[in-house]
Design an enzyme around this catalytic site. Structure first.
Site, PDB file in Angstrom:
ATOM      1  N   CYS A 180       0.814  -1.223   0.000  1.00  0.00           N
ATOM      2  CA  CYS A 180       0.000   0.000   0.000  1.00  0.00           C
ATOM      3  C   CYS A 180       0.847   1.273   0.000  1.00  0.00           C
ATOM      4  O   CYS A 180       0.358   2.352  -0.328  1.00  0.00           O
ATOM      5  CB  CYS A 180      -0.944   0.001   1.195  1.00  0.00           C
ATOM      6  SG  CYS A 180      -1.936  -1.499   1.286  1.00  0.00           S
ATOM      7  N   ASN A 213     -10.123  -0.362  -0.281  1.00  0.00           N
ATOM      8  CA  ASN A 213      -8.649  -0.329  -0.238  1.00  0.00           C
ATOM      9  C   ASN A 213      -8.107  -0.905  -1.542  1.00  0.00           C
ATOM     10  O   ASN A 213      -8.208  -2.109  -1.780  1.00  0.00           O
ATOM     11  CB  ASN A 213      -8.182  -1.159   0.969  1.00  0.00           C
ATOM     12  CG  ASN A 213      -6.664  -1.168   1.116  1.00  0.00           C
ATOM     13  OD1 ASN A 213      -5.941  -0.704   0.231  1.00  0.00           O
ATOM     14  ND2 ASN A 213      -6.188  -1.702   2.228  1.00  0.00           N
ATOM     15  N   HIS A 229      -3.277   6.779   2.879  1.00  0.00           N
ATOM     16  CA  HIS A 229      -3.732   5.525   2.279  1.00  0.00           C
ATOM     17  C   HIS A 229      -5.099   5.173   2.877  1.00  0.00           C
ATOM     18  O   HIS A 229      -5.330   5.333   4.073  1.00  0.00           O
ATOM     19  CB  HIS A 229      -2.710   4.430   2.588  1.00  0.00           C
ATOM     20  CG  HIS A 229      -3.210   3.057   2.310  1.00  0.00           C
ATOM     21  ND1 HIS A 229      -3.738   2.694   1.088  1.00  0.00           N
ATOM     22  CD2 HIS A 229      -3.271   1.945   3.094  1.00  0.00           C
ATOM     23  CE1 HIS A 229      -4.090   1.426   1.132  1.00  0.00           C
ATOM     24  NE2 HIS A 229      -3.828   0.946   2.329  1.00  0.00           N
TER      25      HIS A 229
HETATM   26  N1  COA Z   1     -19.167  -9.269   8.697  1.00  0.00           N
HETATM   27  C1  COA Z   1     -19.654  -9.547   9.921  1.00  0.00           C
HETATM   28  N2  COA Z   1     -18.884  -9.943  10.953  1.00  0.00           N
HETATM   29  C2  COA Z   1     -17.565 -10.023  10.726  1.00  0.00           C
HETATM   30  C3  COA Z   1     -16.986  -9.734   9.470  1.00  0.00           C
HETATM   31  C4  COA Z   1     -17.845  -9.347   8.431  1.00  0.00           C
HETATM   32  N3  COA Z   1     -17.407  -9.043   7.204  1.00  0.00           N
HETATM   33  N4  COA Z   1     -15.647  -9.893   9.556  1.00  0.00           N
HETATM   34  C5  COA Z   1     -15.380 -10.261  10.810  1.00  0.00           C
HETATM   35  N5  COA Z   1     -16.538 -10.348  11.527  1.00  0.00           N
HETATM   36  C6  COA Z   1     -16.718 -10.717  12.932  1.00  0.00           C
HETATM   37  C7  COA Z   1     -15.542 -11.470  13.489  1.00  0.00           C
HETATM   38  O1  COA Z   1     -15.695 -12.856  13.236  1.00  0.00           O
HETATM   39  C8  COA Z   1     -15.635 -11.142  14.951  1.00  0.00           C
HETATM   40  O2  COA Z   1     -16.634 -11.960  15.540  1.00  0.00           O
HETATM   41  P1  COA Z   1     -16.462 -12.526  17.049  1.00  0.00           P
HETATM   42  O3  COA Z   1     -16.406 -11.320  17.910  1.00  0.00           O
HETATM   43  O4  COA Z   1     -17.689 -13.346  17.225  1.00  0.00           O
HETATM   44  O5  COA Z   1     -15.189 -13.304  17.021  1.00  0.00           O
HETATM   45  C9  COA Z   1     -16.169  -9.711  14.985  1.00  0.00           C
HETATM   46  O6  COA Z   1     -16.781  -9.494  13.706  1.00  0.00           O
HETATM   47  C10 COA Z   1     -15.105  -8.667  15.197  1.00  0.00           C
HETATM   48  O7  COA Z   1     -14.005  -8.956  14.336  1.00  0.00           O
HETATM   49  P2  COA Z   1     -12.702  -8.094  14.365  1.00  0.00           P
HETATM   50  O8  COA Z   1     -11.687  -8.740  13.485  1.00  0.00           O
HETATM   51  O9  COA Z   1     -12.308  -7.808  15.799  1.00  0.00           O
HETATM   52  O10 COA Z   1     -13.208  -6.740  13.685  1.00  0.00           O
HETATM   53  P3  COA Z   1     -12.439  -5.377  13.548  1.00  0.00           P
HETATM   54  O11 COA Z   1     -13.240  -4.325  14.191  1.00  0.00           O
HETATM   55  O12 COA Z   1     -10.988  -5.483  13.909  1.00  0.00           O
HETATM   56  O13 COA Z   1     -12.494  -5.131  11.957  1.00  0.00           O
HETATM   57  C11 COA Z   1     -11.006  -5.268  10.051  1.00  0.00           C
HETATM   58  C12 COA Z   1     -11.829  -6.030  11.090  1.00  0.00           C
HETATM   59  C13 COA Z   1     -10.307  -6.267   9.166  1.00  0.00           C
HETATM   60  C14 COA Z   1     -11.983  -4.410   9.247  1.00  0.00           C
HETATM   61  C15 COA Z   1      -9.992  -4.340  10.788  1.00  0.00           C
HETATM   62  O14 COA Z   1      -9.310  -5.054  11.784  1.00  0.00           O
HETATM   63  C16 COA Z   1      -8.955  -3.745   9.847  1.00  0.00           C
HETATM   64  O15 COA Z   1      -9.278  -2.930   8.990  1.00  0.00           O
HETATM   65  N6  COA Z   1      -7.676  -4.103  10.047  1.00  0.00           N
HETATM   66  C17 COA Z   1      -6.557  -3.658   9.230  1.00  0.00           C
HETATM   67  C18 COA Z   1      -6.697  -4.297   7.875  1.00  0.00           C
HETATM   68  C19 COA Z   1      -5.405  -4.359   7.133  1.00  0.00           C
HETATM   69  O16 COA Z   1      -4.496  -5.069   7.504  1.00  0.00           O
HETATM   70  N7  COA Z   1      -5.334  -3.623   6.027  1.00  0.00           N
HETATM   71  C20 COA Z   1      -4.207  -3.651   5.191  1.00  0.00           C
HETATM   72  C21 COA Z   1      -3.053  -2.870   5.704  1.00  0.00           C
HETATM   73  S1  COA Z   1      -3.141  -1.222   5.195  1.00  0.00           S
END
Ligand code: COA
Length: 329
Positions: free
Chosen positions: A113, A285, A255
């Site tokens: 990215c 993204n 980004h």
């Molecule tokens: N729809 C519904 N529920 C979802 C889901 C979706 N698309 N994706 C995950 N969940 C669930 C998970 O299973 C979890 O359930 P649980 O609590 O029962 O275990 C819950 O939602 C929370 O998941 P979590 O991973 O803690 O969510 P989050 O708030 O961290 O959001 C991302 C997830 C991926 C959006 C976020 O962590 C993120 O943007 N991270 C950085 C991403 C990255 O690496 N980008 C590239 C680098 S620039």
């Protein structure tokens, strides 16, 4: 020596829109969850016959037009991507041929990215040392082809796009006052695209079954926190190295990985959200392409005005992070 300036920008997104509601028909998710956790409503998906160099060509032609330059005038093409048309030759070479940029040396740059800003920094060095007078820096991703569309935790994030800038030794244009680039290979596992690499090629039944051809994220929450920290450091480094504080800057173009990351960045830097460019709702993204896509949209919409001091900042897989400080004129 004339200053090194951005003299034209361009961008391109494929017309095909994929909404959250459509993703919710494939995996257990909802528009409400995706909007709340990411700020993304929809993203663009390339047509099956479009490769990275095709998207890059569209963005590059617009940047060349804005710079009032012909492809034959280009000295260099640096294409930032993690989804090249082919492992060999470089996608930049396909692009060179498609543009007819017969006098340009061309190569790909892999910094996920952060790739566009790494590319700007590369171009800046070649122009500074006098070897070349101009460069096309373009970032392009067809990341939809690497996404595991059965993984609801990651498939919601990504989109396809391209953005470009012409960098030139010139007395007019937006001056690049600094670039800074950083890497941390020890955390590379957190955002991994094994497919096509020598650790996975040739692709076999076993590697397919393991899903090694697809993009995978590990510890996305951890990456989220590291991203906010590194983003903030990148912005502070860019401002400080030019004698500014971040609050003096007119616009930060980060980004676009997650709206919550962007808002957390603004909070950490104590910068009002109006000073941070956001378009993630419409495009998701698109890895290296988000920064030049956002830059071009900010330029063409008039959000950037002459005299503005701009920070471009990125964080990505690798891990990588980077900044550029640009004064618009
Ligand atoms: N729809 C519904 N529920 C979802 C889901 C979706 N698309 N994706 C995950 N969940 C669930 C998970 O299973 C979890 O359930 P649980 O609590 O029962 O275990 C819950 O939602 C929370 O998941 P979590 O991973 O803690 O969510 P989050 O708030 O961290 O959001 C991302 C997830 C991926 C959006 C976020 O962590 C993120 O943007 N991270 C950085 C991403 C990255 O690496 N980008 C590239 C680098 S620039």
């Amino acid at each position: 020596m004339a200053p090194i300036r951005i003299v034209g920008t361009g961008s391109y997104v494929p017309p095909n829109v994929l909404t959250n509601d459509e993703i919710a028909k494939r995996v257990d998710t909802s528009d409400e969850w995706i909007m709340k956790r990411t700020g993304i409503r929809e993203r663009r998906i390339a047509d099956p016959e479009q490769a990275v160099s095709d998207l890059a060509k569209e963005a590059s032609m617009k940047a060349l037009e804005a710079a009032n330059m012909a492809p034959e005038e280009l000295d260099m093409i640096i294409l930032a991507t993690i989804t090249p048309d082919t492992s060999c030759p470089a996608a930049a070479n396909w692009l060179q041929a498609k543009l007819g940029a017969t006098n340009a040396v061309s190569y790909d740059l892999t910094a996920a990215c952060s790739g566009f800003i790494f590319g700007l920094s590369n171009a800046e060095q070649y122009l500074k040392n006098g070897q070349y007078d101009n460069a096309l820096v373009v970032a392009s991703e067809v990341i939809s082809r690497t996404v595991n569309w059965g993984d609801r935790g990651s498939c919601i994030l990504w989109g396809d796009a391209s953005g470009a800038a012409i960098v030139k030794k010139s007395d007019t244009g937006a001056e690049i006052l600094s670039t800074h680039i950083h890497s941390d290979g020890s955390a590379g596992e957190n955002l991994l695209l094994p497919g096509g690499g020598s650790a996975t090629t040739p692709i076999c039944q076993e590697s397919l079954e393991k899903g090694l051809h697809a993009l995978r994220m590990v510890d996305a929450n951890k990456t989220f926190k590291v991203a906010v920290k590194r983003f903030a450091e990148a912005c502070e480094e860019a401002a400080a190295s030019n004698g500014f504080s971040v609050s003096d800057v007119d616009l930060i173009i980060p980004h676009q990985a997650n709206l919550r990351i962007i808002n957390a960045l603004a909070g950490r830097l104590k910068v009002p959200t109006e000073k941070v460019f956001v378009n993630i709702e419409k495009y998701g993204n698109s890895s290296a392409a988000t920064v030049p896509l956002a830059l071009d949209q900010a330029v063409r919409s008039g959000q950037i005005q002459p005299g503005d001091n701009i920070i471009l900042a990125a964080f990505g897989g690798g891990l990588t992070w980077a900044s550029a400080f640009v004064r618009w004129e």
